[in-house]
Design an enzyme around this catalytic site. Structure first.
Site, short mmCIF file in Angstrom:
data_model
loop_
_atom_site.label_atom_id
_atom_site.label_comp_id
_atom_site.label_asym_id
_atom_site.label_seq_id
_atom_site.Cartn_x
_atom_site.Cartn_y
_atom_site.Cartn_z
N ARG A 14 27.90 40.19 75.14
CA ARG A 14 27.65 39.74 76.52
C ARG A 14 28.93 39.87 77.34
NH1 ARG A 14 29.36 36.67 80.70
NH2 ARG A 14 30.02 35.09 79.20
N ASP A 15 29.83 38.93 77.20
CA ASP A 15 31.06 38.96 78.00
C ASP A 15 31.89 40.19 77.67
OD1 ASP A 15 32.73 37.95 79.95
OD2 ASP A 15 33.89 36.75 78.55
N HIS A 207 36.85 28.97 76.14
CA HIS A 207 36.65 30.40 76.32
C HIS A 207 37.91 30.96 76.98
CE1 HIS A 207 34.24 34.07 77.31
NE2 HIS A 207 35.11 34.14 78.32
N HIS A 209 40.69 34.26 77.94
CA HIS A 209 40.96 35.69 78.14
C HIS A 209 42.45 35.93 77.90
CE1 HIS A 209 37.19 37.24 80.33
NE2 HIS A 209 36.88 36.09 79.75
N CYS A 240 35.53 39.81 83.54
CA CYS A 240 34.57 39.28 84.51
C CYS A 240 34.48 40.23 85.69
CB CYS A 240 35.01 37.89 84.98
SG CYS A 240 33.91 37.19 86.24
N ASN A 249 38.66 39.39 76.53
CA ASN A 249 38.66 38.16 75.76
C ASN A 249 39.71 38.22 74.66
OD1 ASN A 249 35.89 36.72 76.55
ND2 ASN A 249 35.53 38.92 76.43
#
Length: 313
Positions: A14-15, A207, A209, A240, A249
């Site tokens: 996903r991300d 979460h 990055h 993002c 990430n």
């Protein structure tokens, strides 16, 4: 005292993919998810239910979840939703956990969701309650909790207030997201500690990055401060699409190496994770940001760079 175990949520499907120019076919996303389950992942972000014109990589959310219908019961698939429309879409699928999102600054919330920061909290609360009423697990992420790409610093007191309000809806956890990768370890430690105290006994997820090369150090600080769960993406891919320069990430294999060597169990197999990263690099036709999948584990094992094809390992 450090924990004996740390839970990881694998977010590469996903991300990790949402900011890529190359559109990953549905079957290749499913293969990526299955590679990570084989490596030990138990919770995975697999899709987001957002507008296809804004995030084309996520246009096949329903198809991805349909392709994962035979997963074991102990595997938790997570679908990210930004609003009630997305939540209703998600609830029509077999997704096992709903992930709501709110944003810690008005400027970013307006660009991301067309609302103020506290309005995004109210929407997230409605999503959590809707999911729970439908018998699904639900959690929530506070985006830009450590800094905003448009306003700069974010007041920690505001983030704590958001978390306290969200806790009233009884989500399974509340995550703090360094969406643009500006946090440093002291910042992470302080905010995780404050939010943990404010929402106890609801666990805190983090979460991170690695935009400014502080991601792994921040993960260590989060664990020290009592975060129960960390997000990571295979190969360190991600970003993002709504935040300038918000690059990847923290890499799952790099995080595993640090935790494993520190005596913290994750349930992942580092060798299989590295093999999956090598496969993913081939699929993406480029080298990935992660370090451990290039350098290898230590002490050295029999793992050698695997000759990869686009069909897999």
């Amino acid at each position: 005292m450090y924990p004996d175990t740390v839970e990881l949520v694998e977010v590469s499907a996903r991300d990790g993919l949402q900011n890529e120019n190359m559109v990953f076919p549905t079957e290749r996303k499913i293969a990526l998810i299955r590679h990570m389950i084989a490596a030990g992942a138990k919770r995975l972000e697999v899709a987001s239910f957002v507008r296809a014109d804004r995030v084309p990589q996520m246009a096949d959310a329903e198809a991805v979840i349909a392709g994962l219908s035979a997963l074991p019961e102990d595997i938790v698939t997570i679908g990210l939703v930004m609003n009630k429309r997305g939540a209703l879409r998600a609830l029509e699928t077999a997704i096992r956990q709903i992930g709501a999102v709110c944003v810690a600054s008005d400027s970013f919330a307006q660009r991301n969701q067309g609302q103020t920061s506290m309005e995004s909290v109210d929407v997230a609360i409605d999503i959590i309650r809707l999911a729970r009423a439908e018998g699904r697990s639900a959690q929530v992420t506070i985006g830009a909790a450590f800094g905003c790409p448009f306003e700069g610093e974010v007041d920690p007191a505001h983030v704590v207030a958001m978390a306290e309000r969200l806790a009233e809806a009884e989500p399974s956890e509340i995550a703090l997201a360094d969406t643009i990768g500006v946090a440093v370890p002291q910042h992470v430690s302080d905010l995780v500690s404050k939010v943990r105290e404010a929402i106890h006994p609801i666990p805190v997820r983090v979460h991170l990055h690695n935009t400014r090369n502080t991601g792994i150090a921040n993960a260590w600080a989060a664990v020290q401060a009592g975060a129960a769960t960390l997000d990571s993406a295979l190969g360190g891919i991600g970003g993002c699409p709504f935040a300038p320069a918000a690059t990847g990430n923290i890499a799952t294999e790099d995080l595993l190496y640090m935790l494993d060597r520190s005596g913290m169990a994750t349930g992942f197999d580092l060798t299989r994770t590295i093999e999956a990263a090598q496969w993913l690099s081939t699929q993406m036709e480029r080298g990935l940001p992660a370090m451990v999948s290039r350098a290898g584990p230590f002490p050295c094992s029999a793992l050698q760079p695997t000759k990869m094809t686009k069909d897999g390992i």
